[in-house]
Design a protein around this motif. Structure first.
Motif, short mmCIF file in Angstrom:
data_model
loop_
_atom_site.label_atom_id
_atom_site.label_comp_id
_atom_site.label_asym_id
_atom_site.label_seq_id
_atom_site.Cartn_x
_atom_site.Cartn_y
_atom_site.Cartn_z
N UNK A 142 0.67 -1.22 0.46
CA UNK A 142 0.43 -0.11 -0.12
C UNK A 142 0.81 1.35 0.07
N UNK A 143 2.25 0.50 -0.04
CA UNK A 143 3.22 2.00 0.71
C UNK A 143 3.92 2.72 -0.36
N UNK A 144 4.01 1.60 -1.44
CA UNK A 144 4.93 1.97 -2.65
C UNK A 144 4.73 2.93 -3.57
N UNK A 145 3.57 2.86 -4.04
CA UNK A 145 2.97 3.60 -5.15
C UNK A 145 2.94 5.02 -4.88
N UNK A 146 3.00 4.92 -3.66
CA UNK A 146 2.86 6.67 -3.26
C UNK A 146 4.11 7.27 -2.64
N UNK A 147 5.05 6.53 -2.18
CA UNK A 147 6.11 6.48 -1.06
C UNK A 147 7.10 7.15 -2.55
N UNK A 148 8.35 7.97 -1.29
CA UNK A 148 9.64 8.57 -2.00
C UNK A 148 10.66 6.81 -1.82
N UNK A 149 10.97 6.40 -2.80
CA UNK A 149 11.13 5.29 -3.22
C UNK A 149 12.37 5.47 -2.02
N UNK B 68 10.99 4.39 -12.88
CA UNK B 68 11.06 6.40 -11.99
C UNK B 68 11.66 5.51 -10.76
N UNK B 69 12.14 5.17 -10.30
CA UNK B 69 12.97 4.88 -9.23
C UNK B 69 14.15 5.86 -9.09
N UNK B 70 15.09 6.42 -9.99
CA UNK B 70 15.97 7.08 -9.70
C UNK B 70 15.67 8.54 -9.89
N UNK B 71 14.76 8.93 -10.04
CA UNK B 71 14.20 9.87 -10.20
C UNK B 71 14.05 10.51 -8.41
N UNK B 72 13.26 9.45 -7.81
CA UNK B 72 13.13 9.77 -6.61
C UNK B 72 14.18 10.41 -5.36
#
Length: 219
Positions: A144-151, A215-219
């Protein structure tokens, strides 16, 4: 949320007094899951100008779909919730009054957020908890957190608490093993292999949550 961004909120939810009250209600000693997840704010807004009338006429319409939480326990302030008990019956928990809250095993109880009565928006603050005892099975996930969080911040907080939990489990097992030697009891192959296998499962479950995403690198 982090201590740097909201020191008062984080200090309040991490306080021993508050955690003791939540633990008393839950029936098990609890701590905040990890700092990054403190005080999630959920907001549901109905832009329809007739929203007030609609909600009053149909007070049990949903703001969010039926779901399970990612955390063993949640402490919720504000909002209304419906829960589906094992027999299939649906029970409604209307918004708690000032100074009160709802403590729920959201990881194991199917539930749904209901729209607020008499208004256009539903605002709730959700704080996840987990058992303090490291020997209790930990089933927290990040679905529930992965899609709305800073990775980076999410994964750091998650792995930090998981490694601390593993460290404490190993420390307790080592203490137990040293005591066994002192009392001259025989080594238990079964007991040790079961312990190590459980930690292997724990590590594999941790690894499974650390998924690469776009887009993980952009967070």
């Amino acid at each position: 949320m982090t201590v740097r961004r909201a020191p008062f909120t984080c200090d309040a939810w991490s306080s021993a007094e508050l955690q003791a009250i939540v633990s008393q209600v839950a029936g098990v000693d609890l701590v905040v899951a990890f700092d990054y997840e403190i005080a999630n704010i959920n907001i549901s807004v109905n832009e329809d100008a007739s929203a007030v009338a609609t909600v009053q006429d149909k007070p049990d319409t949903s703001a969010f779909a039926w779901h399970y939480d990612s955390f063993p326990f949640v402490h919720m302030i504000g909002g209304e919730t419906a829960i589906r008990i094992p027999a299939g019956e649906i029970k409604k928990i209307r918004g708690p009054a000032m100074g009160t809250a709802v403590v729920m095993q959201g990881r194991y109880i199917e539930h749904q957020a209901l729209k607020a009565q008499g208004g256009r928006e539903r605002i709730s603050m959700v704080i996840p908890f987990r058992p303090r005892d490291p020997s209790i099975r930990d089933e927290l996930v990040l679905t529930g957190s992965r899609a709305i969080s800073n990775w980076s911040e999410l994964y750091h907080g998650f792995t930090e608490y998981r490694l601390e939990l593993l460290e404490e489990r190993i420390r307790l097992k080592l203490k137990e093993e040293r005591k066994r030697v002192d009392t001259k009891r025989p080594f238990s192959v079964t007991g040790m292999t079961e312990f190590l296998a459980a930690q292997k499962d724990f590590l594999e479950a941790t690894i499974a949550e650390l998924t690469e995403v776009e887009e993980m690198d952009s967070c």
